[in-house]
Design a protein around this motif. Structure first.
Motif, short mmCIF file in Angstrom:
data_model
loop_
_atom_site.label_atom_id
_atom_site.label_comp_id
_atom_site.label_asym_id
_atom_site.label_seq_id
_atom_site.Cartn_x
_atom_site.Cartn_y
_atom_site.Cartn_z
N ASP A 158 -2.22 6.86 7.90
CA ASP A 158 -3.13 6.72 9.05
C ASP A 158 -4.52 7.25 8.72
OD1 ASP A 158 -1.79 9.35 9.14
OD2 ASP A 158 -2.99 9.67 10.94
N LEU A 159 -4.59 8.27 7.84
CA LEU A 159 -5.90 8.77 7.41
C LEU A 159 -6.59 7.78 6.49
CD1 LEU A 159 -5.23 12.56 6.70
CD2 LEU A 159 -6.35 11.54 8.68
N ILE A 160 -5.82 7.21 5.57
CA ILE A 160 -6.38 6.20 4.66
C ILE A 160 -6.96 5.04 5.45
CG2 ILE A 160 -5.78 4.46 2.93
CD1 ILE A 160 -3.68 6.44 1.88
N ASN A 161 -6.25 4.61 6.47
CA ASN A 161 -6.67 3.43 7.24
C ASN A 161 -7.83 3.72 8.17
OD1 ASN A 161 -4.63 1.92 6.02
ND2 ASN A 161 -3.13 2.44 7.60
N SER A 162 -8.20 5.00 8.31
CA SER A 162 -9.32 5.35 9.20
C SER A 162 -10.59 5.64 8.41
CB SER A 162 -8.96 6.56 10.06
OG SER A 162 -8.77 7.73 9.26
N SER A 163 -10.64 5.24 7.14
CA SER A 163 -11.84 5.46 6.33
C SER A 163 -13.06 4.88 7.03
CB SER A 163 -11.67 4.79 4.96
OG SER A 163 -10.71 5.47 4.19
N VAL A 201 7.75 13.20 -1.24
CA VAL A 201 6.67 12.65 -0.42
C VAL A 201 7.23 11.65 0.59
CG1 VAL A 201 4.51 11.33 -0.47
CG2 VAL A 201 5.04 12.95 -2.32
N PRO A 202 6.94 11.83 1.87
CA PRO A 202 7.45 10.90 2.89
C PRO A 202 6.95 9.47 2.70
CG PRO A 202 6.64 12.94 3.90
CD PRO A 202 6.20 12.97 2.47
N ASP A 203 7.64 8.52 3.29
CA ASP A 203 7.32 7.11 3.11
C ASP A 203 5.98 6.73 3.71
OD1 ASP A 203 9.69 6.72 1.77
OD2 ASP A 203 10.77 5.99 3.55
N ASP A 204 5.51 7.47 4.70
CA ASP A 204 4.24 7.10 5.34
C ASP A 204 3.03 7.72 4.63
OD1 ASP A 204 5.02 9.65 6.20
OD2 ASP A 204 4.02 9.46 8.14
N TYR A 205 3.21 8.10 3.37
CA TYR A 205 2.12 8.59 2.53
C TYR A 205 1.96 7.65 1.34
CZ TYR A 205 2.01 13.20 4.82
OH TYR A 205 1.88 14.24 5.72
N SER A 206 0.71 7.47 0.92
CA SER A 206 0.42 6.72 -0.31
C SER A 206 0.08 7.69 -1.43
CB SER A 206 -0.76 5.77 -0.10
OG SER A 206 -0.41 4.73 0.78
N ILE A 207 0.42 7.30 -2.66
CA ILE A 207 0.07 8.09 -3.84
C ILE A 207 -0.85 7.25 -4.70
CG2 ILE A 207 0.94 9.21 -5.93
CD1 ILE A 207 3.54 9.76 -4.44
N MET A 208 -2.00 7.82 -5.04
CA MET A 208 -3.00 7.12 -5.85
C MET A 208 -3.31 7.92 -7.10
SD MET A 208 -5.42 6.21 -2.60
CE MET A 208 -4.69 7.52 -1.59
N ALA A 210 -5.35 2.50 -2.30
CA ALA A 210 -3.99 2.47 -1.78
C ALA A 210 -3.45 1.04 -1.73
CB ALA A 210 -3.94 3.10 -0.39
N LYS A 211 -4.28 0.10 -1.27
CA LYS A 211 -3.83 -1.30 -1.15
C LYS A 211 -3.56 -1.92 -2.51
CE LYS A 211 -6.31 -2.13 3.18
NZ LYS A 211 -7.54 -2.70 3.78
N SER A 212 -4.29 -1.48 -3.54
CA SER A 212 -4.14 -2.08 -4.87
C SER A 212 -3.22 -1.27 -5.78
CB SER A 212 -5.52 -2.21 -5.53
OG SER A 212 -6.09 -0.93 -5.73
#
Length: 362
Positions: A212-217, A64-71, A231-233
């Protein structure tokens, strides 16, 4: 311990025996804490380590690239059917969906409750016996995202490849085939999957999403249903499904120990080859439901020449220690779910039973 069942359940499904045995050893006292993983605070360093390790293993195995979050979330993939459009479908935009079968239809139904939704490809004409052709998709100019289901457990179909959607985020429900083969995650804006087929027990859902998708919620989405919240937590905003997360970590370690996703795919092809071979070599006694180019490596659907024979088949398999071979109640027939944790020996035993059943009932 009595003999293990030949477990072909569609979900919750088979777990690796080694994983179950390790969990058994650690069940009462996890790493000398004097308590079970289910008893400890999710804010403790011990559990944070479990959570972080599961995330890192998933990132490593899928590259998984660095610009992706895993939840690692609660609620199952069915909750994601609503969370995806709630977060990503803004006013004036259209959600594009591929209708590949039963699970895709459920996702489409939820999206229509949220906003403008359009089906851009469908397998309905084939009665969902094949995946739709996605090579020439005509996406609306205002498309917010394209959603597809990579594997349909009920119909037994699977996408062999994924479309290039350019600047349109590609979102995939991979609940039933995640970690079953190598994957180019950067091709997707988001991937989600319930754990109870290839990742662990029911109770946890993995979401892998581009930041970028997460941040556009969308504004107005409730806190617990926002991707940016989790993602933030680092998936610890609220009390997580701690035991399920722990089990996911053990399963991911097991996959890594098997040689990673390329080795797992090779084994999965060998396993399903045994059962598909018994179908194809039966001279019509067994008939596969899915068309050859869309056959799933996770869920093998097939029929016999009459419902009476199918009932006899199920009765015989149950007497010989097989479970989970009855087809989904919506479609009937027979189904063998051969997820990662189903051993090769179980698939060989089923292929042998099928040949013997044909010999005595053909």
């Amino acid at each position: 311990m009595t003999k293990r069942a030949y477990n072909f359940n569609a979900g919750p499904a088979a777990l690796p025996l080694e994983v179950l045995q390790q969990a058994e050893k650690e069940f009462v006292d996890y790493k000398g804490a004097g308590m079970s993983i289910m008893e400890m605070s999710h804010r403790s360093k011990l559990f944070e380590g479990v959570n972080d390790e599961a995330e890192q293993l998933a990132r490593e195995l899928l590259q998984v690239p660095d610009d992706y979050s895993i939840m690692l979330l609660q609620g199952g993939a069915s909750t994601q059917f609503a969370m995806v459009p709630m977060n990503l479908l803004s006013a004036g935009k259209t959600a594009a969906y591929v209708n590949s079968g039963s699970w895709a239809k459920k996702a489409i139904k939820e999206a229509k409750l949220i906003g403008e939704t359009r089906v851009v490809a469908s397998a309905e004409e084939s009665r969902f016996t094949a995946m739709p052709n996605l090579s020439q998709l005509d996406l609306p100019e205002d498309t917010a995202y394209l959603h597809l289901t990579s594997n349909e457990t009920i119909e037994g179909t699977q996408l062999a490849a994924f479309p290039d959607t350019g600047n349109v985020p590609l979102i995939a429900d991979m609940s039933s085939d995640i970690m079953s083969r190598p994957l180019n995650v950067s091709q997707f804006g988001m991937i989600y999957a319930g754990a109870q087929k290839n990742l662990g027990p029911s109770g946890a859902t993995i979401v892998i999403a581009r930041n970028d998708l997460i941040n556009s919620s969308q504004a107005g989405v409730p806190t617990m249903l926002r991707y940016d919240t989790h993602a933030k937590s680092k998936s610890l905003y609220n009390t997580p499904p701690s035991f399920a997360v722990y089990m996911v970590g053990l399963v991911l370690k097991w996959i890594k120990g098997k040689g990673g996703l390329a080795a797992v795919e090779q084994l999965n092809r060998a396993k399903t080859g045994l059962i598909y071979g018994a179908i194809d070599e039966s001279g019509g006694f067994y008939s596969g439901v899915a068309e050859a180019e869309s056959r799933s490596l996770m869920n093998i659907t097939f029929r016999l020449q009459s419902e009476e024979l199918e009932k006899l088949f199920i009765k015989g398999t149950e007497e010989h220690g097989f479970v989970g071979l009855k087809g989904h109640r919506d479609v009937g027939g027979l189904r063998a779910s051969t997820y990662n944790a189903v051993p090769l020996e179980s698939c060989q035993a089923l292929a042998d039973f099928m040949k013997e059943f044909q010999r005595t009932h053909g």
